[in-house]
Motif scaffolding. Structure first.
Motif, PDB file in Angstrom:
ATOM      1  N   LYS A  10       1.224  -1.453  -0.052  1.00 32.20           N
ATOM      2  CA  LYS A  10      -0.074   0.039  -0.017  1.00 32.20           C
ATOM      3  C   LYS A  10       0.783   1.089   0.060  1.00 32.20           C
ATOM      4  CE  LYS A  10      -4.026   3.210   2.771  1.00 32.20           C
ATOM      5  NZ  LYS A  10      -3.460   2.836   3.836  1.00 32.20           N
ATOM      6  N   HIS A  13       2.595   2.023  -3.343  1.00 31.91           N
ATOM      7  CA  HIS A  13       1.124   2.361  -4.412  1.00 31.91           C
ATOM      8  C   HIS A  13       1.346   3.932  -3.861  1.00 31.91           C
ATOM      9  CE1 HIS A  13      -1.722   3.122  -7.443  1.00 31.91           C
ATOM     10  NE2 HIS A  13      -2.329   2.865  -5.584  1.00 31.91           N
ATOM     11  N   LEU A  14       1.628   3.996  -2.534  1.00 30.73           N
ATOM     12  CA  LEU A  14       1.205   5.475  -2.800  1.00 30.73           C
ATOM     13  C   LEU A  14       2.300   6.225  -2.859  1.00 30.73           C
ATOM     14  CD1 LEU A  14      -0.657   5.622   0.877  1.00 30.73           C
ATOM     15  CD2 LEU A  14      -2.030   6.661  -0.854  1.00 30.73           C
ATOM     16  N   ALA A  15       3.015   5.776  -2.899  1.00 28.13           N
ATOM     17  CA  ALA A  15       4.541   6.987  -3.346  1.00 28.13           C
ATOM     18  C   ALA A  15       4.718   6.196  -4.570  1.00 28.13           C
ATOM     19  CB  ALA A  15       5.627   6.412  -2.462  1.00 28.13           C
ATOM     20  N   ARG A  16       3.679   5.935  -5.224  1.00 23.23           N
ATOM     21  CA  ARG A  16       4.395   4.989  -6.460  1.00 23.23           C
ATOM     22  C   ARG A  16       5.648   4.953  -6.965  1.00 23.23           C
ATOM     23  NH1 ARG A  16      -0.269   6.589  -6.515  1.00 23.23           N
ATOM     24  NH2 ARG A  16      -2.084   7.802  -7.663  1.00 23.23           N
ATOM     25  N   SER A  53       9.887  21.779  14.414  1.00 22.93           N
ATOM     26  CA  SER A  53       9.103  20.770  12.366  1.00 22.93           C
ATOM     27  C   SER A  53      10.292  21.331  11.753  1.00 22.93           C
ATOM     28  CB  SER A  53       8.064  22.048  11.975  1.00 22.93           C
ATOM     29  OG  SER A  53       8.784  23.159  12.462  1.00 22.93           O
ATOM     30  N   PHE A  88       0.490  20.707 -21.717  1.00 26.01           N
ATOM     31  CA  PHE A  88       1.186  19.871 -21.366  1.00 26.01           C
ATOM     32  C   PHE A  88       0.253  18.717 -21.653  1.00 26.01           C
ATOM     33  CE2 PHE A  88       3.801  22.595 -18.301  1.00 26.01           C
ATOM     34  CZ  PHE A  88       4.974  22.645 -19.120  1.00 26.01           C
ATOM     35  N   LEU A  89       0.328  17.722 -22.225  1.00 23.52           N
ATOM     36  CA  LEU A  89      -0.443  16.758 -22.355  1.00 23.52           C
ATOM     37  C   LEU A  89       0.043  15.464 -22.008  1.00 23.52           C
ATOM     38  CD1 LEU A  89      -1.139  16.592 -26.384  1.00 23.52           C
ATOM     39  CD2 LEU A  89      -2.539  17.865 -24.354  1.00 23.52           C
ATOM     40  N   VAL A  90      -0.703  14.779 -20.978  1.00 27.04           N
ATOM     41  CA  VAL A  90      -0.726  13.485 -20.460  1.00 27.04           C
ATOM     42  C   VAL A  90      -1.905  12.346 -20.383  1.00 27.04           C
ATOM     43  CG1 VAL A  90       0.381  14.810 -18.419  1.00 27.04           C
ATOM     44  CG2 VAL A  90      -1.970  14.520 -18.288  1.00 27.04           C
ATOM     45  N   PRO A  91      -1.138  11.758 -19.870  1.00 30.09           N
ATOM     46  CA  PRO A  91      -2.373  10.380 -20.584  1.00 30.09           C
ATOM     47  C   PRO A  91      -3.721  11.126 -19.753  1.00 30.09           C
ATOM     48  CG  PRO A  91      -0.250   9.407 -19.743  1.00 30.09           C
ATOM     49  CD  PRO A  91      -0.616  11.131 -20.043  1.00 30.09           C
ATOM     50  N   LYS A  92      -4.674   9.985 -20.687  1.00 28.05           N
ATOM     51  CA  LYS A  92      -6.369  10.997 -19.786  1.00 28.05           C
ATOM     52  C   LYS A  92      -6.810  10.920 -17.841  1.00 28.05           C
ATOM     53  CE  LYS A  92     -11.002  12.200 -21.930  1.00 28.05           C
ATOM     54  NZ  LYS A  92     -10.729  12.772 -22.420  1.00 28.05           N
ATOM     55  N   VAL A  93      -7.050  11.783 -17.470  1.00 27.40           N
ATOM     56  CA  VAL A  93      -7.472  11.297 -16.948  1.00 27.40           C
ATOM     57  C   VAL A  93      -8.681  12.309 -16.818  1.00 27.40           C
ATOM     58  CG1 VAL A  93      -5.051  11.169 -15.433  1.00 27.40           C
ATOM     59  CG2 VAL A  93      -6.281  13.885 -15.800  1.00 27.40           C
ATOM     60  N   ILE A  94      -9.462  11.518 -15.895  1.00 29.40           N
ATOM     61  CA  ILE A  94     -10.811  11.973 -15.993  1.00 29.40           C
ATOM     62  C   ILE A  94     -11.434  11.459 -14.898  1.00 29.40           C
ATOM     63  CG2 ILE A  94     -12.333  10.492 -17.402  1.00 29.40           C
ATOM     64  CD1 ILE A  94     -13.133  13.174 -18.341  1.00 29.40           C
ATOM     65  N   GLU A  95     -12.325  12.611 -13.881  1.00 33.70           N
ATOM     66  CA  GLU A  95     -12.939  11.363 -12.503  1.00 33.70           C
ATOM     67  C   GLU A  95     -14.220  11.298 -13.584  1.00 33.70           C
ATOM     68  OE1 GLU A  95     -11.964  11.563 -10.131  1.00 33.70           O
ATOM     69  OE2 GLU A  95     -10.399  12.443  -9.546  1.00 33.70           O
TER      70      GLU A  95
ATOM     71  N   PHE B  82      -0.581  12.325  -5.817  1.00 34.44           N
ATOM     72  CA  PHE B  82       0.181  12.055  -7.416  1.00 34.44           C
ATOM     73  C   PHE B  82      -1.962  12.428  -7.731  1.00 34.44           C
ATOM     74  CE2 PHE B  82       2.251   9.599  -5.281  1.00 34.44           C
ATOM     75  CZ  PHE B  82       4.439  10.528  -5.871  1.00 34.44           C
ATOM     76  N   HIS B 133      -9.878  18.231 -20.332  1.00 32.68           N
ATOM     77  CA  HIS B 133     -10.115  17.097 -21.203  1.00 32.68           C
ATOM     78  C   HIS B 133     -10.358  17.196 -22.091  1.00 32.68           C
ATOM     79  CE1 HIS B 133      -8.913  15.626 -16.947  1.00 32.68           C
ATOM     80  NE2 HIS B 133     -10.276  16.825 -16.413  1.00 32.68           N
ATOM     81  N   GLY B 138      -8.007  11.963 -26.633  1.00 28.80           N
ATOM     82  CA  GLY B 138      -7.145  10.752 -25.760  1.00 28.80           C
ATOM     83  C   GLY B 138      -6.095  10.906 -24.671  1.00 28.80           C
ATOM     84  N   MET B 139      -5.882  12.740 -24.695  1.00 28.96           N
ATOM     85  CA  MET B 139      -4.734  13.312 -24.290  1.00 28.96           C
ATOM     86  C   MET B 139      -5.400  13.905 -22.964  1.00 28.96           C
ATOM     87  SD  MET B 139      -1.573  10.913 -24.791  1.00 28.96           S
ATOM     88  CE  MET B 139      -0.119  12.129 -24.360  1.00 28.96           C
ATOM     89  N   THR B 140      -4.817  14.538 -21.420  1.00 30.96           N
ATOM     90  CA  THR B 140      -5.778  15.783 -21.227  1.00 30.96           C
ATOM     91  C   THR B 140      -4.051  16.762 -21.400  1.00 30.96           C
ATOM     92  OG1 THR B 140      -6.693  13.773 -19.400  1.00 30.96           O
ATOM     93  CG2 THR B 140      -6.318  16.447 -18.647  1.00 30.96           C
ATOM     94  N   ILE B 142      -2.816  20.032 -19.427  1.00 29.83           N
ATOM     95  CA  ILE B 142      -2.835  20.404 -18.254  1.00 29.83           C
ATOM     96  C   ILE B 142      -1.826  22.160 -18.319  1.00 29.83           C
ATOM     97  CG2 ILE B 142      -1.189  20.423 -16.160  1.00 29.83           C
ATOM     98  CD1 ILE B 142      -2.985  17.844 -16.795  1.00 29.83           C
ATOM     99  N   ARG B 271      -0.223  11.386   3.960  1.00 30.11           N
ATOM    100  CA  ARG B 271       1.009  10.893   4.609  1.00 30.11           C
ATOM    101  C   ARG B 271       1.368  12.888   4.783  1.00 30.11           C
ATOM    102  NH1 ARG B 271       2.475   9.081  -0.013  1.00 30.11           N
ATOM    103  NH2 ARG B 271       1.231   9.597  -1.480  1.00 30.11           N
ATOM    104  N   PRO B 274       5.948  17.688   7.697  1.00 27.60           N
ATOM    105  CA  PRO B 274       6.223  19.464   7.645  1.00 27.60           C
ATOM    106  C   PRO B 274       7.388  19.633   6.733  1.00 27.60           C
ATOM    107  CG  PRO B 274       6.873  18.314   9.965  1.00 27.60           C
ATOM    108  CD  PRO B 274       6.149  17.287   8.863  1.00 27.60           C
TER     109      PRO B 274
END
Lengths: 95, 482
Positions: A10, A13-16, A53, A88-95, B82, B133, B138-140, B142, B271, B274
């Motif tokens: 886990k 995964h969170l930290a890729r 801190s 910038f183009l990135v692989p599609k992300v959509i909610e 991310f 979008h 097919g790309m996003t 930014i 996570r 500081p």
């Protein structure tokens, strides 16, 4: 506190982080022993100690609210794998 | 069963700085994509953030405006997740030691009732970029211009019990930040965004129900609809034997519904720690006292002054103090005409009515406060009557003259208060309507009151609306009695 293989997967995964599943038990053991040290430190009486801190004994400097950066888009986008219409183009992300 | 809704809001206010919170890139709205995203905003290796002093000042001013304890030592933390619009892989924000501690905001409901809503805290953080979008095969796409824009996130306690209270709270926050000049408060451009935490419980129950968070509500209208919709959804779900699941939901204004954003659920482990790149921010008494001395008159103080010094009703004071622009317009109008009640009536009546009709904000009013004040002055000194005043206002609105006096002169609207002149018109009207005069004189005295209206109308018409109505009334009665 003991970590098991699922915890390691886990966190990875969170930290890729791509970790080999054959190593997760070893990571779990290592991290568990680090946490054991944390547990040991938790037993110290810190009632009179202010939480820290930052390790430096200094405070944040502030800067005046002025625009100092010029547009460097062309330079900054040279390292980007894909660019279109200034975006910038990135692989599609959509909610 | 009787249900009660429990609502808490997180309001993100974009601070009106020139440059970003940790870099010297511009925050101006509407620039070419990525033309205002510098190396720091992009999170390139080796860059260091330096905090913008204006962002700190604005946050402290907000804190003073909600009577909050200001954090003498506040700390920035990293919230890790991310997403392509967050190039660093973390958002720099505050959690354990925010700059603004617990405070309180007073709200006014539609019926005039007042309530206090507690502020849990407010903290400084950076905004993320924008994802587009459409149109990229097919790309996003930014755009990171917005990345690093300073935000103040204001977190309320779950003190609101209806969507209307949530709207009133948002309006109070909006008024406060615009009075303080720390944000333009422009919701359409995203300068104020709101997330709502909504749960329901049987009325009288102490413990809270399971809550859902509705993300990204960007107008006063939508917040009421989105919350009401979510309250209904939860009640229906429970009454049908179901259970509310804690989750994040997105409000879709087109469909008027909220829907689950499942993809974010598993990532909800940020996570925090500081930020090693930023030192603690220490604020001393001298600094805070200086900012306190720079505070403008706030909505609550304005309201109190309008009621106590100017003798306005609480209702009028609430409306006029609801925005800084409205209050300043009213104050200028009042100073020029010298009559607070008349100024209030005109600003809230004729002016607001026309602005609403044309869909304009008071800042965009074609009639300036100086012009309206000049017009009211001429009503007070009896140069024009109320009917002519409306004509003058319309002419000012249409730009037919620069001052009320110009228009009164050009249109010949000056009120006739010369007894002889009015009498001549009355004589003429009576001569032209002998039958009505006879009828009047034959009528019972208690019927005559109504009948005089006909003659008043004729006289006003014949004088093109310029005769003083009170004098017309009085002189007509004398003449008709014969």
């Amino acid at each position: 506190m003991a970590l098991n293989q699922d915890d390691v997967a886990k966190v990875a995964h969170l930290a890729r982080l791509a970790i080999d599943s054959s190593n997760t038990q070893a990571y779990a053991d290592d991290l568990t022993s680090i946490l054991a040290l944390v547990d040991q430190m938790q037993t110290v009486d810190t009632q009179q100690v202010d939480p820290m801190s930052h390790p430096l004994d200094a405070t944040q400097r502030l800067r005046p609210d002025e625009v100092t950066e010029a547009d460097q888009r062309n330079l900054l986008q040279q390292g980007a794998p894909a660019v279109e219409q200034g975006l910038f183009l990135v692989p599609k992300v959509i909610e | 069963m009787q249900w009660e809704a429990v609502i808490g809001l997180e309001v993100h206010v974009q601070l009106a700085t020139q440059s970003k919170i940790f870099s010297g890139a511009s925050t101006a709205f509407g620039a070419e994509p990525n033309s205002q995203a510098c190396a720091v905003d992009l999170g390139l290796p080796g860059v260091l953030p330096v905090l913008n002093e204006k962002a700190v000042e604005m946050a402290v001013k907000f804190g003073l405006g909600v009577k909050a304890e200001i954090g003498r030592r506040s700390i920035f933390e990293r919230k890790n997740y991310f997403y392509p619009d967050l190039p660093k892989g973390y958002q720099t924000t505050q959690m354990d030691a925010p700059i603004v501690g617990p405070g309180v905001v007073d709200i006014v409901l539609e019926d005039g009732a007042e309530r206090s809503i507690r502020i849990h805290h407010a903290h400084l953080e950076e905004d993320a970029g924008k994802s587009l979008h459409e149109d990229f095969q097919g790309m996003t796409g930014i755009d990171l211009n917005r990345a690093g824009t300073p935000l103040l996130e204001i977190v309320s306690e779950p003190d609101m019990r209806s969507a209307k209270e949530a709207v009133a709270y948002l309006k109070s926050i909006h008024a406060l930040v615009t009075y303080l000049g720390i944000s333009d408060g422009n919701m359409a451009e995203g300068s104020m965004r709101c997330d709502a935490n909504v749960s329901v419980r049987p009325k009288g129950q102490e413990t809270l129900g399971t809550r859902c968070e509705i993300k990204n509500i960007n107008s006063f209208r939508f917040i009421e609809r989105a919350i009401n919709h979510e309250i209904e959804r939860q009640i229906e779900l429970i009454e049908d034997g179901g259970r509310v699941v804690q989750e994040t939901r997105l409000y879709d204004a087109d469909l008027d519904e909220t829907r689950s954003m499942r993809s974010k659920e598993e990532a909800n482990d940020y996570r925090y720690f500081p930020c090693p790149d930023l030192l603690p921010v220490d604020l001393d008494d001298a600094y805070i006292d200086y900012l306190r001395s720079q505070m403008p008159e706030l909505p609550e103080e304005k309201k109190a002054r309008f009621v106590e010094e100017l003798g306005l009703s609480v209702y009028d004071a609430n409306v006029l103090a609801s925005s800084r622009a409205m209050a300043e317009y009213f104050d200028r109008t009042r100073e020029i005409c010298g009559d607070a009640k008349q100024a209030a009536n005109w600003v809230m009546g004729e002016l607001t009515g026309r602005l609403n009709k044309e869909g304009l904000e008071i800042q965009q009013s074609p009639v300036a406060a100086e012009q309206l004040g000049g017009l009211i002055k001429r009503i007070i000194d009896n140069t024009i009557n109320g009917k002519a005043a409306k004509q003058v206002f319309a002419a000012l609105w249409d730009g037919e003259g620069h001052t009320a006096d110009d228009i009164i002169e050009a249109k010949g609207l000056k009120q006739v208060t010369d007894t002889g002149a009015i009498e001549r018109v009355i004589d003429e009207v009576m001569a032209n309507n002998p039958a009505q005069v006879e009828q009047y004189r034959a009528a019972e005295p208690d019927k005559r009151g109504k009948m005089v209206g006909f003659f008043v109308g004729q006289v006003m018409k014949a004088s093109k609306g310029t005769a003083n109505p009170q004098m017309v009334n009085q002189l007509l009665k004398q003449k008709l009695e014969g």
